[in-house]
Write a protein that holds these residues in place. Sequence first.
Motif, mmCIF file in Angstrom:
data_model
loop_
_atom_site.group_PDB
_atom_site.id
_atom_site.type_symbol
_atom_site.label_atom_id
_atom_site.label_comp_id
_atom_site.label_asym_id
_atom_site.label_seq_id
_atom_site.Cartn_x
_atom_site.Cartn_y
_atom_site.Cartn_z
ATOM 1 N N ASN A 100 0.889 -1.132 0.070
ATOM 2 C CA ASN A 100 0.127 0.211 0.261
ATOM 3 C C ASN A 100 0.933 1.695 -0.397
ATOM 4 O OD1 ASN A 100 -2.126 -2.009 -0.408
ATOM 5 N ND2 ASN A 100 -3.158 -1.651 2.225
ATOM 6 N N LYS A 152 2.001 1.318 -3.441
ATOM 7 C CA LYS A 152 0.940 2.253 -4.476
ATOM 8 C C LYS A 152 0.476 3.488 -4.206
ATOM 9 C CE LYS A 152 -2.272 0.770 -7.548
ATOM 10 N NZ LYS A 152 -2.119 0.637 -8.507
ATOM 11 N N SER A 153 0.721 4.223 -3.257
ATOM 12 C CA SER A 153 -0.009 5.044 -2.536
ATOM 13 C C SER A 153 1.299 6.524 -3.363
ATOM 14 C CB SER A 153 0.352 5.789 -1.258
ATOM 15 O OG SER A 153 1.017 5.733 -0.090
ATOM 16 N N GLU A 207 0.994 6.927 -6.599
ATOM 17 C CA GLU A 207 0.493 7.762 -7.591
ATOM 18 C C GLU A 207 0.595 8.757 -6.955
ATOM 19 O OE1 GLU A 207 -3.408 4.439 -6.474
ATOM 20 O OE2 GLU A 207 -2.808 5.887 -4.551
#
Lengths: 353, 320
Positions: free
Chosen positions: B192, B195-196, B199
């Motif tokens: 996570n 992923k963040s 992004e």
Amino acid sequence: MPRVQDVPSIPPAGRADDGGALPPVLDVQDLKTFFPTDAGTVRAVNGVSFAVREGETLAIVGESGSGKSVTGLTIMRLLGRAGAQIAGGEIWLTRGDGNRVDLARLADADMERLRGSEIAMIFQDPMSSLNPVFPVGEQIAEPLRLHKGLSRRAARAAAVELLALVGLSDPARQVDAFPHQLSGGMRQRIMIAIALACEPRLLIADEPTTALDVTVQAQIIALLRALQARRRMAMIFVTHDLHLVGDVADRVAVMYASQVVEEGPVADVLATPAHPYTRALLACVPRQQRGEKRRRMTPIPGTMPSALAVPSGCRFHPRCAHAAARCIEAVPALEAIAPDRRARCVRWREIGP
Amino acid sequence: MTAAAEPLLAVRGITKHFAAKGPPVRAVQDVSFEIGRGEVLGVVGESGCGKSTLGRLVLRLVEPTTGTVAFDGTELMALAAAELRRFRRHMQMIFQDPFASLNPRMTVGEALAEPVRFHDGLGRAAARDRAAALLAQVGLGAEHLDRYPRAFSGGQRQRIAIARALATAPRFLVADEAVSALDVSIQAEVVNLLKSLQETFGLALMFISHDLSVVEAISDRAMVLYLGRVMEIAPIDDLYSRPAHPYTLALLQAAPGGGKRGGDRLILKGEIPSPSAPPSGCVFRTRCPFALADCARDIPRLTAVRPGHLKACIRDDLTL
């Protein structure tokens, strides 16, 4: 046959057998395994109870430090190195002749005779369990010569048969191969052949497929299940992978911080996990069916507590989304939540399935 | 092609043979693919499929036998050693074992300051401030700056390795089995985080893993490798719900909980052949339940099943 003497072989009264059925092959009651360290006593296994029946596979699942591997090693009485001691509890094995023995109190020499004959174990890394300087056939033949008194020739013939049984092609040639000449998957097949040589009543498999590629893992799981069905052997499958549990086991015991927090039939536990830790573990790596919308991985907040400083009350409470004041007060009991299921959570009713 | 649609990374016909006693090890064979800006490409396969070598090839950490890698229009193979060293700030890598990539004698602050001092020429104080900012990005406080790697848990170390990879503000990250050694609850945390960050900074990511469920959670597209060759490449949902190559199907069904229990799961026979002596034609044919005599003849070309979904298999008649 090995003979075990001078051990209590009558089980205490009041054991939870479903009347009339065969006693479980293994019945573990309130097992405690402690390690003395400079910083204090590590209670690696603390009050663990479960049973495994003939032809049944119990998976013990947990993360690093949960006590799952130590549980397996304790049953095998292979705790020597780290100075760990069985600090309490009973490990009742029903032997082939129907007598029951408490492995926790068995003399070392008697345990030695049971190990490899009535109970056997396989590990994650077959290379470190195989002797690099002997052909694999000799290593399979050794327990047969030791426990069954087979001649060299008969043991070799049996080794060839066992290699065929575990799915090695050309067993008559492979019997003379050395471990380094074989792939990881083949080495694990050899370990299974050694473990099964004397037709044990109980096989303990500790992460036996963790180091293997997934397609080979699927082969080994299929092999273990086929062999187990054929021999009616009981199996304890220790793993960190909750999803693998669904492929391999009939029942599952989920361990967290040295205790079993949930236990029951695999399909039920995976479909309707009762303990918040089981739920959290499943949410870490969601599996979706074909066509289903993609779910995000949900980590468990906080970290696994140190074995030297376990939280009061429910050990999972500092990380639990459902924790309440009474979760901190006392260690919850592993209570029956359905005829065949248990969970160690005081709030299992309120938080629903 | 317009400038906006131009991929960040374009790999063309990359091949790596390692010299060995006897025939060379064909680790990567004629692999071509692209990664868009801010895109996550998952690379999956079993041991010996060439996925780790491929990760090193695209960063030119190993020299290819043949083939090219273009990063944002710059041909990596054409760069001289000093140019490549400077260029590396745009492309970083994180590994399975963060402990092995962190110097045990350097504090976390020193380890994070080193790349910014080298690449940005920052002074000691400015570099330390930047190190604290990097730690904050991966969710760790500045109080950790003066601690040594051994004082951290596995998940924390992987966070530090990620912070170090981010130090030069790269646009592309290769993560090689970056969460494989971690417990599942910590895996989710690190995935996570990646992923963040991806992004937030619009990072492109090549996420190499043997674990299909982790790849599924993070990737936009995925590429399946077997014995050094691409078997299939597709948008992630399409690949997992409609696999077109028999090997992809076998991988998905072999994954724990991925198939149905019992006999109707596709279980491959045998094991991966040696990359020193790969089978002729389709390298997967020796384990493929659908192989035909023709599969031994020609190396199957990657062809489109649907837009963006390519497979290297001559059997168009299968319903998988």
